[in-house]
Write a protein that holds these residues in place. Structure first.
Motif, PDB file in Angstrom:
ATOM      1  N   GLU A  37      55.026  17.779  46.683  1.00  0.00           N
ATOM      2  CA  GLU A  37      54.961  18.898  47.616  1.00  0.00           C
ATOM      3  C   GLU A  37      56.123  19.866  47.390  1.00  0.00           C
ATOM      4  O   GLU A  37      55.939  21.083  47.444  1.00  0.00           O
ATOM      5  CB  GLU A  37      54.975  18.383  49.062  1.00  0.00           C
ATOM      6  CG  GLU A  37      54.728  19.439  50.086  1.00  0.00           C
ATOM      7  CD  GLU A  37      53.356  20.092  49.992  1.00  0.00           C
ATOM      8  OE1 GLU A  37      53.253  21.265  50.391  1.00  0.00           O
ATOM      9  OE2 GLU A  37      52.405  19.451  49.531  1.00  0.00           O
ATOM     10  N   TYR A  40      55.302  21.867  44.324  1.00  0.00           N
ATOM     11  CA  TYR A  40      54.235  22.831  44.605  1.00  0.00           C
ATOM     12  C   TYR A  40      54.779  24.035  45.378  1.00  0.00           C
ATOM     13  O   TYR A  40      54.498  25.184  45.038  1.00  0.00           O
ATOM     14  CB  TYR A  40      53.117  22.154  45.394  1.00  0.00           C
ATOM     15  CG  TYR A  40      52.002  23.094  45.777  1.00  0.00           C
ATOM     16  CD1 TYR A  40      51.095  23.545  44.830  1.00  0.00           C
ATOM     17  CD2 TYR A  40      51.862  23.540  47.086  1.00  0.00           C
ATOM     18  CE1 TYR A  40      50.075  24.415  45.175  1.00  0.00           C
ATOM     19  CE2 TYR A  40      50.847  24.410  47.444  1.00  0.00           C
ATOM     20  CZ  TYR A  40      49.963  24.844  46.486  1.00  0.00           C
ATOM     21  OH  TYR A  40      48.958  25.714  46.825  1.00  0.00           O
ATOM     22  N   LEU A  41      55.571  23.774  46.424  1.00  0.00           N
ATOM     23  CA  LEU A  41      56.139  24.882  47.197  1.00  0.00           C
ATOM     24  C   LEU A  41      57.048  25.752  46.347  1.00  0.00           C
ATOM     25  O   LEU A  41      57.047  26.979  46.475  1.00  0.00           O
ATOM     26  CB  LEU A  41      56.923  24.347  48.395  1.00  0.00           C
ATOM     27  CG  LEU A  41      56.129  23.990  49.634  1.00  0.00           C
ATOM     28  CD1 LEU A  41      57.039  23.414  50.705  1.00  0.00           C
ATOM     29  CD2 LEU A  41      55.383  25.189  50.162  1.00  0.00           C
ATOM     30  N   MET A  57      54.457  28.948  54.898  1.00  0.00           N
ATOM     31  CA  MET A  57      54.283  28.026  53.768  1.00  0.00           C
ATOM     32  C   MET A  57      54.729  26.618  54.158  1.00  0.00           C
ATOM     33  O   MET A  57      54.086  25.631  53.792  1.00  0.00           O
ATOM     34  CB  MET A  57      55.085  28.505  52.565  1.00  0.00           C
ATOM     35  CG  MET A  57      54.588  29.774  51.950  1.00  0.00           C
ATOM     36  SD  MET A  57      55.723  30.239  50.628  1.00  0.00           S
ATOM     37  CE  MET A  57      55.032  31.798  50.149  1.00  0.00           C
ATOM     38  N   VAL A  58      55.825  26.535  54.906  1.00  0.00           N
ATOM     39  CA  VAL A  58      56.315  25.237  55.371  1.00  0.00           C
ATOM     40  C   VAL A  58      55.303  24.612  56.327  1.00  0.00           C
ATOM     41  O   VAL A  58      55.038  23.407  56.273  1.00  0.00           O
ATOM     42  CB  VAL A  58      57.706  25.390  56.031  1.00  0.00           C
ATOM     43  CG1 VAL A  58      58.115  24.125  56.752  1.00  0.00           C
ATOM     44  CG2 VAL A  58      58.746  25.762  54.988  1.00  0.00           C
ATOM     45  N   GLU A  60      52.028  25.046  56.345  1.00  0.00           N
ATOM     46  CA  GLU A  60      50.914  24.543  55.537  1.00  0.00           C
ATOM     47  C   GLU A  60      51.303  23.254  54.826  1.00  0.00           C
ATOM     48  O   GLU A  60      50.495  22.333  54.678  1.00  0.00           O
ATOM     49  CB  GLU A  60      50.485  25.595  54.527  1.00  0.00           C
ATOM     50  CG  GLU A  60      49.821  26.808  55.149  1.00  0.00           C
ATOM     51  CD  GLU A  60      49.591  27.938  54.157  1.00  0.00           C
ATOM     52  OE1 GLU A  60      49.879  27.753  52.953  1.00  0.00           O
ATOM     53  OE2 GLU A  60      49.130  28.998  54.590  1.00  0.00           O
ATOM     54  N   SER A  61      52.554  23.182  54.389  1.00  0.00           N
ATOM     55  CA  SER A  61      53.039  21.977  53.727  1.00  0.00           C
ATOM     56  C   SER A  61      53.039  20.798  54.697  1.00  0.00           C
ATOM     57  O   SER A  61      52.645  19.686  54.338  1.00  0.00           O
ATOM     58  CB  SER A  61      54.450  22.219  53.185  1.00  0.00           C
ATOM     59  OG  SER A  61      55.020  21.028  52.729  1.00  0.00           O
ATOM     60  N   ARG A  62      53.482  21.033  55.921  1.00  0.00           N
ATOM     61  CA  ARG A  62      53.468  19.972  56.934  1.00  0.00           C
ATOM     62  C   ARG A  62      52.042  19.465  57.162  1.00  0.00           C
ATOM     63  O   ARG A  62      51.812  18.260  57.296  1.00  0.00           O
ATOM     64  CB  ARG A  62      54.040  20.482  58.249  1.00  0.00           C
ATOM     65  CG  ARG A  62      55.527  20.673  58.257  1.00  0.00           C
ATOM     66  CD  ARG A  62      55.987  21.184  59.623  1.00  0.00           C
ATOM     67  NE  ARG A  62      57.335  21.686  59.586  1.00  0.00           N
ATOM     68  CZ  ARG A  62      58.427  20.942  59.718  1.00  0.00           C
ATOM     69  NH1 ARG A  62      58.306  19.643  59.903  1.00  0.00           N
ATOM     70  NH2 ARG A  62      59.616  21.486  59.680  1.00  0.00           N
ATOM     71  N   ARG A  64      49.523  19.578  54.992  1.00  0.00           N
ATOM     72  CA  ARG A  64      49.095  18.804  53.818  1.00  0.00           C
ATOM     73  C   ARG A  64      49.693  17.406  53.841  1.00  0.00           C
ATOM     74  O   ARG A  64      48.999  16.413  53.582  1.00  0.00           O
ATOM     75  CB  ARG A  64      49.501  19.519  52.523  1.00  0.00           C
ATOM     76  CG  ARG A  64      48.589  20.625  52.102  1.00  0.00           C
ATOM     77  CD  ARG A  64      48.905  21.103  50.705  1.00  0.00           C
ATOM     78  NE  ARG A  64      50.247  21.654  50.563  1.00  0.00           N
ATOM     79  CZ  ARG A  64      50.576  22.911  50.815  1.00  0.00           C
ATOM     80  NH1 ARG A  64      49.658  23.762  51.232  1.00  0.00           N
ATOM     81  NH2 ARG A  64      51.812  23.324  50.644  1.00  0.00           N
ATOM     82  N   LEU A  65      50.985  17.308  54.156  1.00  0.00           N
ATOM     83  CA  LEU A  65      51.626  15.999  54.179  1.00  0.00           C
ATOM     84  C   LEU A  65      51.120  15.148  55.343  1.00  0.00           C
ATOM     85  O   LEU A  65      51.051  13.924  55.233  1.00  0.00           O
ATOM     86  CB  LEU A  65      53.144  16.153  54.234  1.00  0.00           C
ATOM     87  CG  LEU A  65      53.779  16.654  52.931  1.00  0.00           C
ATOM     88  CD1 LEU A  65      55.260  16.932  53.115  1.00  0.00           C
ATOM     89  CD2 LEU A  65      53.563  15.666  51.796  1.00  0.00           C
ATOM     90  N   TYR A  77      62.820  20.561  56.265  1.00  0.00           N
ATOM     91  CA  TYR A  77      62.805  21.437  55.103  1.00  0.00           C
ATOM     92  C   TYR A  77      64.096  22.245  55.076  1.00  0.00           C
ATOM     93  O   TYR A  77      64.476  22.827  56.086  1.00  0.00           O
ATOM     94  CB  TYR A  77      61.619  22.407  55.161  1.00  0.00           C
ATOM     95  CG  TYR A  77      60.276  21.750  54.982  1.00  0.00           C
ATOM     96  CD1 TYR A  77      59.614  21.818  53.770  1.00  0.00           C
ATOM     97  CD2 TYR A  77      59.664  21.061  56.022  1.00  0.00           C
ATOM     98  CE1 TYR A  77      58.386  21.219  53.596  1.00  0.00           C
ATOM     99  CE2 TYR A  77      58.440  20.457  55.856  1.00  0.00           C
ATOM    100  CZ  TYR A  77      57.805  20.538  54.645  1.00  0.00           C
ATOM    101  OH  TYR A  77      56.586  19.941  54.477  1.00  0.00           O
TER     102      TYR A  77
END
Length: 141
Positions: A37, A40-41, A57-58, A60-62, A64-65, A77
């Motif tokens: 991740e 990717y970011l 973006m963070v 969306e990352s949360r 996904r995880l 982050y």
């Protein structure tokens, strides 16, 4: 009495031998997912289109995880740059050649507590696994 003591010690070691590899596997997978991740970011954020990693973006990352079982509220982050400029501000993206840094941290959540059976102290409750990286920004204003 000796037989009972031997049985208890053997049972503890047997449990550790059976279940420790499972917990270690979960730990390795979590670490790999965090690193994937982060990479990717950084790839997206340092591209010529962005030059930053912002809150969206963070978020969306949360998400996904979270789909892999992470608790989003526990993810930390840290976004920065090699020049000290903020790396999460869309109004001033990092110019080309500036390093965009990212660190993602997540607690162990007692994952290695089973190691107590053989006398190994697990990481403290405050300890966190981390994935980090840096990529040069490609953004050209």
């Amino acid at each position: 009495m000796k037989q009972l003591l031997v049985f208890v010690l053997f049972a503890g070691i047997f449990c550790w031998l059976m279940f420790s590899p499972i917990y270690k596997h979960v730990w390795v997978i979590r670490q790999a997912l965090l690193q994937q991740e982060a990479d990717y970011l950084l790839e997206i954020g340092a591209s010529g289109r962005y030059g930053y990693i912002d809150g969206a973006m963070v978020g969306e990352s949360r998400t996904r995880l979270a789909s892999y079982g992470f608790q989003p509220a526990m993810l930390i982050y840290e976004v920065g740059s090699t020049t000290g400029q903020e790396g999460d501000d869309p109004s001033s993206p990092l110019p080309r050649g500036t390093g965009l840094k990212l660190v993602i941290r997540y607690p162990y959540e007692g994952l290695l507590n089973i190691d107590r059976l053989i006398g190994v102290e697990p990481p403290s409750a405050d300890a966190r696994m981390a994935a980090a990286g840096m990529k040069m920004s490609e953004y050209v204003p």
